[in-house]
Design a protein around this motif. Structure first.
Motif, PDB file in Angstrom:
ATOM      1  N   ILE A   1       0.848  -1.190   0.000  1.00 44.06           N
ATOM      2  CA  ILE A   1       0.000   0.000   0.000  1.00 44.06           C
ATOM      3  C   ILE A   1       0.887   1.245   0.000  1.00 44.06           C
ATOM      4  O   ILE A   1       1.795   1.366   0.820  1.00 44.06           O
ATOM      5  CB  ILE A   1      -0.949  -0.002   1.204  1.00 44.06           C
ATOM      6  CG1 ILE A   1      -1.884  -1.209   1.116  1.00 44.06           C
ATOM      7  CG2 ILE A   1      -1.743   1.289   1.282  1.00 44.06           C
ATOM      8  CD1 ILE A   1      -2.760  -1.396   2.318  1.00 44.06           C
ATOM      9  N   ASN A   2       0.593   2.176  -0.905  1.00 44.93           N
ATOM     10  CA  ASN A   2       1.437   3.364  -0.997  1.00 44.93           C
ATOM     11  C   ASN A   2       1.119   4.369   0.119  1.00 44.93           C
ATOM     12  O   ASN A   2       0.100   4.274   0.798  1.00 44.93           O
ATOM     13  CB  ASN A   2       1.342   4.014  -2.385  1.00 44.93           C
ATOM     14  CG  ASN A   2      -0.033   4.563  -2.686  1.00 44.93           C
ATOM     15  OD1 ASN A   2      -0.691   5.145  -1.831  1.00 44.93           O
ATOM     16  ND2 ASN A   2      -0.484   4.390  -3.921  1.00 44.93           N
ATOM     17  N   ALA A   3       2.019   5.321   0.284  1.00 46.55           N
ATOM     18  CA  ALA A   3       1.931   6.284   1.383  1.00 46.55           C
ATOM     19  C   ALA A   3       0.672   7.145   1.311  1.00 46.55           C
ATOM     20  O   ALA A   3       0.072   7.464   2.348  1.00 46.55           O
ATOM     21  CB  ALA A   3       3.174   7.167   1.407  1.00 46.55           C
ATOM     22  N   SER A   4       0.233   7.522   0.100  1.00 43.31           N
ATOM     23  CA  SER A   4      -0.960   8.374   0.014  1.00 43.31           C
ATOM     24  C   SER A   4      -2.215   7.616   0.427  1.00 43.31           C
ATOM     25  O   SER A   4      -3.106   8.181   1.072  1.00 43.31           O
ATOM     26  CB  SER A   4      -1.108   8.970  -1.384  1.00 43.31           C
ATOM     27  OG  SER A   4      -1.321   7.970  -2.343  1.00 43.31           O
ATOM     28  N   THR A   5      -2.296   6.335   0.101  1.00 47.11           N
ATOM     29  CA  THR A   5      -3.440   5.524   0.525  1.00 47.11           C
ATOM     30  C   THR A   5      -3.429   5.366   2.041  1.00 47.11           C
ATOM     31  O   THR A   5      -4.474   5.497   2.696  1.00 47.11           O
ATOM     32  CB  THR A   5      -3.412   4.147  -0.158  1.00 47.11           C
ATOM     33  OG1 THR A   5      -3.480   4.333  -1.571  1.00 47.11           O
ATOM     34  CG2 THR A   5      -4.579   3.278   0.301  1.00 47.11           C
ATOM     35  N   LYS A   6      -2.257   5.111   2.603  1.00 45.10           N
ATOM     36  CA  LYS A   6      -2.164   5.015   4.063  1.00 45.10           C
ATOM     37  C   LYS A   6      -2.611   6.311   4.723  1.00 45.10           C
ATOM     38  O   LYS A   6      -3.270   6.296   5.756  1.00 45.10           O
ATOM     39  CB  LYS A   6      -0.737   4.670   4.480  1.00 45.10           C
ATOM     40  CG  LYS A   6      -0.343   3.246   4.155  1.00 45.10           C
ATOM     41  CD  LYS A   6       1.077   2.969   4.600  1.00 45.10           C
ATOM     42  CE  LYS A   6       1.496   1.563   4.226  1.00 45.10           C
ATOM     43  NZ  LYS A   6       2.863   1.254   4.702  1.00 45.10           N
ATOM     44  N   GLN A   7      -2.264   7.436   4.111  1.00 41.61           N
ATOM     45  CA  GLN A   7      -2.651   8.731   4.679  1.00 41.61           C
ATOM     46  C   GLN A   7      -4.162   8.903   4.669  1.00 41.61           C
ATOM     47  O   GLN A   7      -4.732   9.447   5.612  1.00 41.61           O
ATOM     48  CB  GLN A   7      -1.975   9.876   3.926  1.00 41.61           C
ATOM     49  CG  GLN A   7      -2.110  11.219   4.619  1.00 41.61           C
ATOM     50  CD  GLN A   7      -1.463  11.238   5.992  1.00 41.61           C
ATOM     51  OE1 GLN A   7      -0.312  10.843   6.153  1.00 41.61           O
ATOM     52  NE2 GLN A   7      -2.194  11.681   6.995  1.00 41.61           N
ATOM     53  N   TYR A   8      -4.844   8.441   3.617  1.00 41.58           N
ATOM     54  CA  TYR A   8      -6.308   8.502   3.587  1.00 41.58           C
ATOM     55  C   TYR A   8      -6.898   7.748   4.776  1.00 41.58           C
ATOM     56  O   TYR A   8      -7.819   8.229   5.436  1.00 41.58           O
ATOM     57  CB  TYR A   8      -6.869   7.886   2.301  1.00 41.58           C
ATOM     58  CG  TYR A   8      -6.832   8.787   1.100  1.00 41.58           C
ATOM     59  CD1 TYR A   8      -7.524   9.995   1.069  1.00 41.58           C
ATOM     60  CD2 TYR A   8      -6.131   8.413  -0.032  1.00 41.58           C
ATOM     61  CE1 TYR A   8      -7.500  10.810  -0.039  1.00 41.58           C
ATOM     62  CE2 TYR A   8      -6.098   9.227  -1.156  1.00 41.58           C
ATOM     63  CZ  TYR A   8      -6.783  10.426  -1.162  1.00 41.58           C
ATOM     64  OH  TYR A   8      -6.751  11.218  -2.251  1.00 41.58           O
ATOM     65  N   PHE A   9      -6.376   6.574   5.043  1.00 43.35           N
ATOM     66  CA  PHE A   9      -6.884   5.775   6.155  1.00 43.35           C
ATOM     67  C   PHE A   9      -6.545   6.413   7.502  1.00 43.35           C
ATOM     68  O   PHE A   9      -7.352   6.392   8.427  1.00 43.35           O
ATOM     69  CB  PHE A   9      -6.363   4.338   6.074  1.00 43.35           C
ATOM     70  CG  PHE A   9      -7.107   3.494   5.084  1.00 43.35           C
ATOM     71  CD1 PHE A   9      -8.164   2.704   5.488  1.00 43.35           C
ATOM     72  CD2 PHE A   9      -6.773   3.514   3.740  1.00 43.35           C
ATOM     73  CE1 PHE A   9      -8.875   1.932   4.580  1.00 43.35           C
ATOM     74  CE2 PHE A   9      -7.469   2.747   2.811  1.00 43.35           C
ATOM     75  CZ  PHE A   9      -8.531   1.961   3.231  1.00 43.35           C
ATOM     76  N   LYS A  10      -5.352   6.972   7.605  1.00 39.65           N
ATOM     77  CA  LYS A  10      -4.946   7.654   8.841  1.00 39.65           C
ATOM     78  C   LYS A  10      -5.846   8.862   9.089  1.00 39.65           C
ATOM     79  O   LYS A  10      -6.290   9.100  10.211  1.00 39.65           O
ATOM     80  CB  LYS A  10      -3.492   8.101   8.737  1.00 39.65           C
ATOM     81  CG  LYS A  10      -2.929   8.651  10.040  1.00 39.65           C
ATOM     82  CD  LYS A  10      -1.482   9.091   9.877  1.00 39.65           C
ATOM     83  CE  LYS A  10      -0.584   7.891   9.845  1.00 39.65           C
ATOM     84  NZ  LYS A  10       0.853   8.262   9.898  1.00 39.65           N
ATOM     85  N   ASP A  11      -6.134   9.633   8.036  1.00 41.93           N
ATOM     86  CA  ASP A  11      -6.994  10.804   8.170  1.00 41.93           C
ATOM     87  C   ASP A  11      -8.437  10.422   8.494  1.00 41.93           C
ATOM     88  O   ASP A  11      -9.144  11.175   9.153  1.00 41.93           O
ATOM     89  CB  ASP A  11      -6.970  11.632   6.884  1.00 41.93           C
ATOM     90  CG  ASP A  11      -5.622  12.289   6.619  1.00 41.93           C
ATOM     91  OD1 ASP A  11      -4.799  12.396   7.555  1.00 41.93           O
ATOM     92  OD2 ASP A  11      -5.391  12.689   5.459  1.00 41.93           O
ATOM     93  N   CYS A  12      -8.863   9.262   8.032  1.00 38.56           N
ATOM     94  CA  CYS A  12     -10.225   8.818   8.289  1.00 38.56           C
ATOM     95  C   CYS A  12     -10.427   8.402   9.740  1.00 38.56           C
ATOM     96  O   CYS A  12     -11.501   8.610  10.299  1.00 38.56           O
ATOM     97  CB  CYS A  12     -10.579   7.657   7.361  1.00 38.56           C
ATOM     98  SG  CYS A  12     -12.280   7.072   7.541  1.00 38.56           S
ATOM     99  N   ALA A  13      -9.421   7.841  10.342  1.00 39.64           N
ATOM    100  CA  ALA A  13      -9.544   7.388  11.730  1.00 39.64           C
ATOM    101  C   ALA A  13      -9.939   8.553  12.638  1.00 39.64           C
ATOM    102  O   ALA A  13      -9.579   9.707  12.382  1.00 39.64           O
ATOM    103  CB  ALA A  13      -8.232   6.768  12.200  1.00 39.64           C
ATOM    104  N   SER A  14     -10.667   8.247  13.696  1.00 44.38           N
ATOM    105  CA  SER A  14     -11.120   9.286  14.623  1.00 44.38           C
ATOM    106  C   SER A  14      -9.966  10.064  15.228  1.00 44.38           C
ATOM    107  O   SER A  14     -10.074  11.257  15.483  1.00 44.38           O
ATOM    108  CB  SER A  14     -11.941   8.663  15.753  1.00 44.38           C
ATOM    109  OG  SER A  14     -13.114   8.107  15.227  1.00 44.38           O
ATOM    110  N   LYS A  15      -8.888   9.369  15.474  1.00 44.65           N
ATOM    111  CA  LYS A  15      -7.656  10.004  15.947  1.00 44.65           C
ATOM    112  C   LYS A  15      -6.501   9.182  15.403  1.00 44.65           C
ATOM    113  O   LYS A  15      -6.678   8.033  14.988  1.00 44.65           O
ATOM    114  CB  LYS A  15      -7.621  10.104  17.467  1.00 44.65           C
ATOM    115  CG  LYS A  15      -7.810   8.791  18.202  1.00 44.65           C
ATOM    116  CD  LYS A  15      -7.909   9.009  19.693  1.00 44.65           C
ATOM    117  CE  LYS A  15      -8.124   7.667  20.386  1.00 44.65           C
ATOM    118  NZ  LYS A  15      -8.251   7.809  21.819  1.00 44.65           N
TER     119      LYS A  15
END
Length: 71
Positions: A26-40
């Motif tokens: 998984i690339n870094a931008s996809t990981k960032q989407y998931f990180k941003d989606c998390a409540s914290k």
């Protein structure tokens, strides 16, 4: 954009969101989407290997066991 809006709407409604990415491809931008989606940020788990995935779900289950449902 749709994922970000959905995540924000859920957060605005008080929903706790946990996200997990699995596999090392998984690339870094996809990981960032998931990180941003998390409540914290601590509700985001990156699990490049199966053992990491198991540990992520153990951590999430521990947190969920501490949540009390309000009437």
């Amino acid at each position: 954009v749709k994922l970000a809006k959905t995540c924000q709407n859920m957060k605005n409604d008080g929903i706790t969101i946990y996200t997990v990415t699995f596999t090392s491809g998984i690339n870094a931008s996809t990981k960032q989407y998931f990180k941003d989606c998390a409540s914290k940020e601590s509700n985001y788990y990156d699990a490049p290997e199966q053992a990491d995935l198991i540990n992520a779900f153990i951590a999430i289950s521990r947190e969920l066991s501490n949540i009390h449902v309000k009437e």
